[in-house]
Design a protein around this motif. Structure first.
Motif, short mmCIF file in Angstrom:
data_model
loop_
_atom_site.label_atom_id
_atom_site.label_comp_id
_atom_site.label_asym_id
_atom_site.label_seq_id
_atom_site.Cartn_x
_atom_site.Cartn_y
_atom_site.Cartn_z
N THR A 144 4.22 11.24 -14.78
CA THR A 144 5.45 10.47 -14.49
C THR A 144 6.16 11.04 -13.26
OG1 THR A 144 5.67 10.05 -16.83
CG2 THR A 144 7.60 9.59 -15.50
N ASP A 145 6.23 12.36 -13.19
CA ASP A 145 6.88 12.98 -12.02
C ASP A 145 6.14 12.62 -10.73
OD1 ASP A 145 8.66 14.12 -13.72
OD2 ASP A 145 7.78 16.14 -13.66
N ARG A 146 4.80 12.59 -10.82
CA ARG A 146 4.00 12.27 -9.62
C ARG A 146 4.23 10.81 -9.21
NH1 ARG A 146 1.95 13.60 -4.86
NH2 ARG A 146 -0.04 12.63 -4.39
N GLN B 161 -7.02 8.16 -14.37
CA GLN B 161 -8.44 7.79 -14.32
C GLN B 161 -9.25 8.77 -13.50
OE1 GLN B 161 -10.20 4.20 -13.90
NE2 GLN B 161 -9.43 3.66 -15.91
N HIS B 162 -8.64 9.33 -12.47
CA HIS B 162 -9.39 10.25 -11.61
C HIS B 162 -9.09 11.71 -11.95
CE1 HIS B 162 -9.55 6.41 -9.44
NE2 HIS B 162 -10.75 6.83 -9.12
N ASN B 163 -8.49 11.89 -13.13
CA ASN B 163 -8.22 13.25 -13.64
C ASN B 163 -7.48 14.13 -12.65
OD1 ASN B 163 -9.49 12.95 -16.16
ND2 ASN B 163 -11.48 13.18 -15.17
N TYR B 164 -6.63 13.51 -11.82
CA TYR B 164 -5.90 14.31 -10.84
C TYR B 164 -4.86 15.16 -11.57
CZ TYR B 164 -3.21 15.49 -6.68
OH TYR B 164 -2.56 16.16 -5.69
N ILE B 165 -4.13 14.53 -12.49
CA ILE B 165 -3.19 15.24 -13.37
C ILE B 165 -3.37 14.63 -14.76
CG2 ILE B 165 -0.76 15.80 -13.82
CD1 ILE B 165 -0.14 15.05 -10.92
N THR B 166 -3.31 15.46 -15.79
CA THR B 166 -3.48 14.90 -17.15
C THR B 166 -2.19 15.00 -17.97
OG1 THR B 166 -4.43 17.02 -17.73
CG2 THR B 166 -5.98 15.22 -17.34
N ASP B 167 -1.34 15.97 -17.68
CA ASP B 167 -0.10 16.14 -18.44
C ASP B 167 0.82 14.92 -18.23
OD1 ASP B 167 1.97 17.88 -19.84
OD2 ASP B 167 2.98 17.36 -17.95
N LYS B 168 1.28 14.33 -19.36
CA LYS B 168 2.01 13.06 -19.29
C LYS B 168 3.29 13.14 -18.43
CE LYS B 168 3.16 9.38 -22.43
NZ LYS B 168 3.59 9.01 -23.75
N LYS B 169 4.03 14.22 -18.65
CA LYS B 169 5.28 14.37 -17.90
C LYS B 169 5.00 14.55 -16.40
CE LYS B 169 9.63 16.15 -17.23
NZ LYS B 169 9.60 16.30 -15.82
N VAL C 100 6.93 9.04 -9.63
CA VAL C 100 8.25 8.98 -8.98
C VAL C 100 8.16 9.57 -7.58
CG1 VAL C 100 10.59 9.93 -9.08
CG2 VAL C 100 9.54 8.99 -11.15
N GLU C 101 7.47 10.69 -7.45
CA GLU C 101 7.32 11.34 -6.14
C GLU C 101 6.65 10.39 -5.15
OE1 GLU C 101 5.31 15.46 -4.41
OE2 GLU C 101 4.44 14.51 -6.16
N LEU C 102 5.60 9.70 -5.62
CA LEU C 102 4.86 8.79 -4.74
C LEU C 102 5.71 7.60 -4.33
CD1 LEU C 102 1.45 8.94 -6.60
CD2 LEU C 102 1.77 9.52 -4.18
N LEU C 103 6.43 7.04 -5.30
CA LEU C 103 7.28 5.89 -4.98
C LEU C 103 8.34 6.29 -3.95
CD1 LEU C 103 7.69 4.16 -8.47
CD2 LEU C 103 6.47 3.27 -6.48
N GLN D 100 0.59 1.25 -13.14
CA GLN D 100 -0.64 1.09 -12.35
C GLN D 100 -0.90 2.32 -11.47
OE1 GLN D 100 -1.42 -3.00 -10.87
NE2 GLN D 100 0.52 -3.51 -11.84
N ILE D 101 0.18 2.90 -10.95
CA ILE D 101 0.00 4.12 -10.14
C ILE D 101 -0.43 5.27 -11.06
CG2 ILE D 101 1.16 5.78 -8.64
CD1 ILE D 101 2.96 3.47 -7.68
N ALA D 102 0.19 5.32 -12.26
CA ALA D 102 -0.17 6.38 -13.22
C ALA D 102 -1.64 6.26 -13.62
CB ALA D 102 0.73 6.27 -14.46
N GLU D 103 -2.12 5.04 -13.77
CA GLU D 103 -3.53 4.84 -14.15
C GLU D 103 -4.47 5.43 -13.12
OE1 GLU D 103 -3.56 0.85 -16.82
OE2 GLU D 103 -4.66 0.79 -14.94
N ALA D 104 -4.13 5.22 -11.84
CA ALA D 104 -4.98 5.79 -10.77
C ALA D 104 -5.02 7.31 -10.88
CB ALA D 104 -4.45 5.36 -9.40
N ILE D 105 -3.89 7.92 -11.22
CA ILE D 105 -3.82 9.39 -11.34
C ILE D 105 -4.65 9.85 -12.54
CG2 ILE D 105 -2.26 11.32 -11.80
CD1 ILE D 105 -0.02 9.58 -10.44
#
Ligand code: SF4
Length: 346
Positions: A138-140, A127-135, A142-145, A120-125
């Protein structure tokens, strides 16, 4: 009390914002009338009042997420020199989450129970095109959590596997997903017990200092206001009752509604006594009383209050209240730059 730098840039300035709700066969409900405030970089502004005073309507108006029968009828929402009311829906979609994000009430209802928290956190990232690269996504995640105190190993768990406090932390992580400048926190601690509430407030305070966040903090809890906020907008029946810094609101409130709210708040430093409540109920927005909206409940109401709505007066430097009993500061009128909504200091 923290002091916001007077010269900190204004990020968000709301001028004379009014919102109606249309109900078939009835008069429109004037849910917000001429709301003014400004939010500086790093500032926490508390929006306070009883249920139905317009707090959540104000937040939904700012995000342009009103329900279908809601209409912004006038005003400006200036964010970094753009009026959000002039943006197309697509442009507004870019502002949401990337610039202004929201922590919704009730984490259990806001999170989707059939998807993992990490997804769900990845979806927010994404959907808003903040980051598109899959890896990188995932890193983002983990960083947010980790930023909100949740171990990376919990990212693949579902909301029901989280405690109430962890779910609220996950909601905060989601709001921060695209690194917004402004976060709207809509009663983020309401359903939590006091220990968890204290942890969430501490986390928000830490994030504000670490990330330089500006926060609009919606609450009916004056203890939370005292703990978190720099400035306070007290709302009653869709209008501004009082607007000042937190110290002034607690120590020198001018509006009878603010005074009654404070009297209804237990003071733990004094001997225990019966709690005072404000008699009556907030007004129905499609059947408002004539004159001052607080008049039917106000202990100081007099004849004029029942026929004439009090305008917002400048009381003194950076302190505003709407009450006929308040002595207006003659140097501060709606035409002067000190008035909220005129791009000057609060
Ligand atoms: Fe009370 Fe009158 Fe002031 Fe309204 S204008 S808050 S009714 S004294």
């Amino acid at each position: 009390m923290r002091t916001i730098k007077r010269d900190a840039p204004i990020l968000l300035e709301v001028n004379n914002l009014s919102t109606d709700f249309l109900v078939a066969g009835q008069e429109p409900a004037h849910a917000l009338v001429d709301i003014n405030f400004r939010l500086r970089e790093g500032e926490v502004l508390g929006i306070v009042g009883e249920s139905g005073c317009g707090k959540t309507t104000l937040m939904l108006s700012l995000m342009r997420l009103l329900p279908a029968n809601g209409r912004i009828t006038s005003g400006q929402i200036n964010f970094m020199n753009n009026d959000l009311l002039d943006l197309s829906e697509r442009e507004m979609g870019d502002v949401r989450w990337k610039n202004i994000a929201m922590i919704f009430q009730g984490a259990m209802n806001a999170l989707n129970p059939v998807h993992t928290v990490g997804r769900q956190i990845a979806e927010a990232i994404i959907q808003h095109n903040y980051i598109t690269d899959k890896k990188a996504v995932t890193d983002r995640v983990v960083e947010l959590l980790e930023l909100v105190g949740i171990g990376a190993e919990r990212k693949d768990q579902y909301p029901h596997q989280y405690s109430g406090g962890m779910r609220q932390r996950a909601m905060i992580a989601m709001a921060l997903a695209c690194n917004p400048q402004v976060v709207i926190a809509d009663e983020p601690t309401t359903a939590l017990d006091v220990m968890i509430q204290a942890q969430i407030l501490e986390l928000l305070g830490t994030l504000r200092d670490k990330l330089g966040l500006s926060i609009l903090f919606v609450t009916h809890d004056l203890g939370v206001v005292a703990e978190m906020c720099d400035t306070v907008l007290v709302m009653y029946g869709g209008v501004t009752a009082e607007y000042a810094n937190v110290d002034t609101i607690f120590n020198a409130p001018q509006h009878p509604y603010t005074q009654e709210l404070l009297r209804a708040f237990p003071d733990l430093t004094k001997p225990m006594e019966k709690l005072i409540s404000i008699p009556g109920y907030p007004p129905r927005l499609n059947a408002l009383p004539a004159g001052c909206r607080f008049a039917p409940r106000c202990p100081h109401a007099f004849g004029r209050c029942h026929v004439e709505a009090p305008p917002l007066h400048g009381v003194q430097d950076r302190h505003f209240a709407s009450c006929h009993l308040v002595e207006p500061e003659s140097n501060i009128s709606p035409e002067t730059p000190e008035f909220p909504g005129k791009s000057n200091e609060l």
